[in-house]
Motif scaffolding. Structure first.
Motif, PDB file in Angstrom:
ATOM      1  N   VAL A 126       0.718  -1.159  -0.046  1.00  7.93           N
ATOM      2  CA  VAL A 126      -0.074  -0.088   0.117  1.00  7.93           C
ATOM      3  C   VAL A 126       0.849   1.286   0.111  1.00  7.93           C
ATOM      4  N   ALA A 155       2.950   2.238   2.202  1.00  4.06           N
ATOM      5  CA  ALA A 155       3.171   2.897   3.543  1.00  4.06           C
ATOM      6  C   ALA A 155       4.336   3.353   4.049  1.00  4.06           C
ATOM      7  N   TYR A 191       2.147   5.465   9.904  1.00  3.37           N
ATOM      8  CA  TYR A 191       1.258   4.596  10.691  1.00  3.37           C
ATOM      9  C   TYR A 191      -0.191   4.514  10.443  1.00  3.37           C
ATOM     10  N   ASP A 192      -0.395   5.469   9.799  1.00  8.77           N
ATOM     11  CA  ASP A 192      -2.075   5.723   9.614  1.00  8.77           C
ATOM     12  C   ASP A 192      -2.418   4.966   8.242  1.00  8.77           C
ATOM     13  N   VAL A 193      -1.292   4.382   7.647  1.00  8.62           N
ATOM     14  CA  VAL A 193      -1.762   3.708   6.285  1.00  8.62           C
ATOM     15  C   VAL A 193      -1.270   2.482   6.490  1.00  8.62           C
ATOM     16  N   CYS A 194       0.132   1.914   6.992  1.00  9.94           N
ATOM     17  CA  CYS A 194       0.294   0.600   7.250  1.00  9.94           C
ATOM     18  C   CYS A 194      -0.853  -0.226   7.640  1.00  9.94           C
ATOM     19  N   ILE A 195      -0.980  -1.502   7.057  1.00  8.68           N
ATOM     20  CA  ILE A 195      -2.037  -2.346   7.227  1.00  8.68           C
ATOM     21  C   ILE A 195      -1.287  -3.483   7.983  1.00  8.68           C
ATOM     22  N   GLY A 196      -0.192  -3.531   8.239  1.00  9.97           N
ATOM     23  CA  GLY A 196       0.378  -4.504   9.178  1.00  9.97           C
ATOM     24  C   GLY A 196       0.510  -5.825   8.652  1.00  9.97           C
ATOM     25  N   CYS A 197       0.710  -5.974   7.152  1.00  5.89           N
ATOM     26  CA  CYS A 197       0.968  -7.191   6.638  1.00  5.89           C
ATOM     27  C   CYS A 197       2.277  -8.044   6.872  1.00  5.89           C
ATOM     28  N   ASN A 248       1.030  -2.013  13.828  1.00  9.93           N
ATOM     29  CA  ASN A 248       2.068  -1.721  12.660  1.00  9.93           C
ATOM     30  C   ASN A 248       3.282  -2.272  12.716  1.00  9.93           C
ATOM     31  N   LEU A 279      -3.807  -9.382   9.019  1.00 12.23           N
ATOM     32  CA  LEU A 279      -3.333  -8.119   9.173  1.00 12.23           C
ATOM     33  C   LEU A 279      -3.243  -7.496  10.443  1.00 12.23           C
ATOM     34  N   GLY A 280      -2.335  -6.384  10.517  1.00  9.35           N
ATOM     35  CA  GLY A 280      -2.528  -5.751  12.004  1.00  9.35           C
ATOM     36  C   GLY A 280      -3.432  -4.762  11.895  1.00  9.35           C
ATOM     37  N   ARG A 314      -7.984  -1.516   7.415  1.00  9.49           N
ATOM     38  CA  ARG A 314      -7.487  -0.799   6.343  1.00  9.49           C
ATOM     39  C   ARG A 314      -7.336  -1.585   5.093  1.00  9.49           C
ATOM     40  N   GLU A 364      -7.237  -0.500   1.738  1.00 14.05           N
ATOM     41  CA  GLU A 364      -6.096   0.424   1.184  1.00 14.05           C
ATOM     42  C   GLU A 364      -5.362  -0.377  -0.015  1.00 14.05           C
ATOM     43  N   ARG A 419      -4.799   2.580  -2.728  1.00 21.97           N
ATOM     44  CA  ARG A 419      -3.345   2.883  -2.690  1.00 21.97           C
ATOM     45  C   ARG A 419      -2.609   2.106  -3.205  1.00 21.97           C
TER      46      ARG A 419
END
Lengths: 243, 385
Positions: free
Chosen positions: A103, A105, A118-124, A177, B103-104, B108, B111, B115
């Motif tokens: 994404v 991020a 941090y507000d974009v990261c999806i944590g994959c 994140n 996913l964390g 989101r 996105e 994105r």
């Protein structure tokens, strides 16, 4: 073995010199500066002051270490010695972690620092698998003082990473994140050196503008032999080690 | 073939238990985030990521079987075409769900679309999934709502879908193959292995379901289709085994610790049984014996068991593909430098991970049963058989 000292440090306190370098760099447009770090391995005593100062500055939870010191014992008794390798994020010129983010991020900003939104990261956590240096960590939402009557104030105090004030709580970023060293950009932009630089008791860490030939970091790289980790991968780290 | 009432009850009991267990796991996941997970700072991906790439492989392979009928006119397989088309409809959402809970920030996930970052294999994959899913829905609509009369549409949609599943499996393999930080992953074999392995497990799944569902709920089995798929499966297993052998031998021969250590973990580590029992014995030896031996290769039941073996073996292979490569620290001494239980070279899924995982399998079982009842999947097969 004689310990080589940076030539300039004899003339002027290194911290004072780096602060002046910083001041000079901040007057330039961001795209003209290139932040980098130089770590003198002959001066590191593995006290972990850098690790702790980073934790204090960025209030990182258990398991999340932006910088750490790898310690290795080499040789066999009684001929042993310990070697130390402080390891922040390498802020690569060609960061493999950036390309893989699905994404966008995380990216290399115009000052050459690899940052995360941090507000974009999806944590994959794909970027964590892509980093050759293990410099990225995931915030699982853990606390040091979990299970005690109250979380310690140092854990709930706000952080100012990327110039944003955040109070960490379990269901909001940066929990969930990926997190990493950002060269303390929030401090640097205010004219302060990264926390690990100022707190290094052996004065083994240096920070500054690699584009500035008069900066201490540039001078050290000219005067001393340096290497970078896993150069063969073509990542072009901006963290250099002096031996 | 008549269904078996006792077995049906047992089936639904199993489904109910799995779904309830899954809901408990999901509740934990949603209320505690990732705190109860056992994937960590070193082994950052675990059971759920393995399940994700596994279900996507099943979907791709099953669709290839469908395209063999619609695009390549393999008449013998006509009785399984509807099942082969429905399998991705079930498997893909299961895959999406598996990666979504991983996913964390689940909220989101959108996105990925808003994105797009097209240097990321993960993002490229998503667009390929999306394009394929649209093709799949068109084909399902044509087949089930209109009886599949528009042959030209089905032929071309089958061809486009085939290209898309091959591409998305290749991208799935490349997702790992491009990771130069992980020598055990890095290389050009994975995209090809993913395509092949997807095809193999898709054939195995379709042949298993084609025999198993009528046994359970009633309906007819097409023996010629089963035998044909069995023969194909035998060839695919052998080729895939050669791919795996090649990967393992070259890796071990290199002597490079970052390549050798994960392979040794797979072969002789504490989870040796995932390879030797799951991947090798159940996933390769058993199916090869069943599909090669004259007495079993023509029996739908034994061919179906071989298909189930491939299903289980491929899942074990996906676990071995994701986890051991991550267990090797990027820098020597890194694990010892981080005083955290999450920085460990050993990974066993936590109760929460197992619960959610089992729930996802339960959902799949429920979905197949419901679709089998609602849609004329096997009645058509029966007529043609």
């Amino acid at each position: 073995m004689s310990v080589a000292q940076p030539v300039v440090a004899e003339k002027e306190n290194a911290i004072v010199r780096m602060m002046k370098d910083l001041e000079r760099a901040l007057k330039k447009p961001p795209s003209e500066r290139r932040w980098g770090m130089v770590i003198d391995l002959t001066k590191c005593v593995a006290c972990d002051a850098c690790t702790v100062s980073c934790k204090a500055e960025n209030k990182t939870p258990p398991g999340v270490n932006y910088t750490l010191v790898i310690k290795e014992e080499v040789g066999t008794y009684p001929n042993v010695r310990e070697v130390f390798l402080p390891r922040p994020c390498m802020h690569c010129e060609n960061p493999p972690c950036v390309d893989v983010c699905p994404v966008g991020a995380t990216w290399k900003n115009e000052e050459g620092v690899v940052v995360i939104d941090y507000d974009v990261c999806i944590g994959c956590r794909y970027c964590m698998t892509a980093c050759p240096y293990g410099a990225r960590t995931f915030d699982f939402g853990d606390w040091y003082t979990e299970g005690t009557p109250h979380l310690a104030p140092y854990e709930t105090a706000p952080t100012f990473e990327y110039g944003e004030m955040r109070v960490r709580n379990e269901h909001e970023s940066p929990v969930g994140n990926v997190r990493k060293c950002h060269f303390c950009l929030h401090r640097v932009h205010e004219g302060l050196l990264p926390a690990c630089i100022t707190d290094c008791i052996g004065r083994a860490r240096y920070f500054g503008d690699l584009n500035d030939p008069d900066s201490l970091v540039s001078e050290l790289l000219r005067e001393r032999y340096s290497f970078r980790l896993k150069e063969e991968l073509g990542t072009e780290p901006k963290v250099f080690y002096l031996t | 073939m008549k269904g078996n009432k006792g077995l049906v009850i047992a089936y639904w009991v199993v489904v109910a238990v799995l779904v309830i267990v899954g809901l408990v796991g999901l509740y934990w996941r949603l209320t505690t985030g990732h705190k109860m997970a056992n994937y960590g700072e070193l082994i950052v991906w675990g059971l759920w990521v393995s399940m994700y790439i596994f279900f996507m492989a099943v979907a791709a392979g099953a669709f290839i079987v469908a395209s063999m009928v619609y695009t390549f006119d393999v008449e013998t397989l006509r009785p399984v075409r509807r099942l082969a088309l429905l399998t991705p409809l079930v498997a893909m959402p299961l895959g999406f769900f598996s990666i979504w809970v991983d996913l964390g920030h689940m909220e989101r996930a959108y996105e990925m679309i808003t994105r797009p970052h097209l240097t990321s294999m993960m993002n490229i994959e998503l667009w390929l999934y999306g394009a394929f899913f649209i093709v799949l829905l068109v084909m399902l609509w044509e087949e089930f709502a209109k009886g599949g009369e528009d042959k030209a549409l089905m032929k071309w949609a089958g061809a486009i879908g085939l290209v898309l599943v091959i591409l998305y499996e290749a991208a799935g393999g490349a997702l790992f193959g491009v990771a130069k930080a992980r020598p055990a992953w890095h290389g050009g074999l994975f995209p090809l292995l993913f395509i092949l392995s997807g095809f193999t497990v898709g054939v195995g799944t379709v042949v298993f379901l084609h025999v198993f569902l009528p046994k359970l709920f009633g309906g007819k089995v097409s023996k010629p289709a089963v035998v044909w798929l069995g023969e194909l499966l035998l060839v695919l297993i052998i080729i895939e085994f050669l791919f795996v052998l090649s990967e393992y031998f070259v890796g071990l021969y290199s002597g490079i610790p970052s390549e050798v250590t994960p392979l040794k973990q797979i072969l002789t580590g504490p989870f040796w049984y995932v390879f030797w029992i799951g991947q090798f014995l159940i996933g390769i030896v058993l199916p090869i014996v069943l599909l090669a031996w004259q007495r079993t290769r023509t029996s739908p039941l034994w061919v179906a068991i071989a298909g189930l073996g491939v299903f289980i073996g491929t899942f074990a292979m996906r676990l071995n593909l994701v986890i051991p490569a991550l267990a090797y620290p990027e820098l020597k001494g890194l694990v010892e430098a981080v005083p955290s239980p999450r920085m460990t070279t050993v990974y066993v899924p936590s109760t929460m991970e197992w619960f959610v995982g089992l729930g996802i399998f339960g959902l799949g079982m429920a979905a197949f049963a419901v679709l089998y009842h609602l849609l004329p999947v096997q009645s058509q097969a029966a007529k043609e058989a």
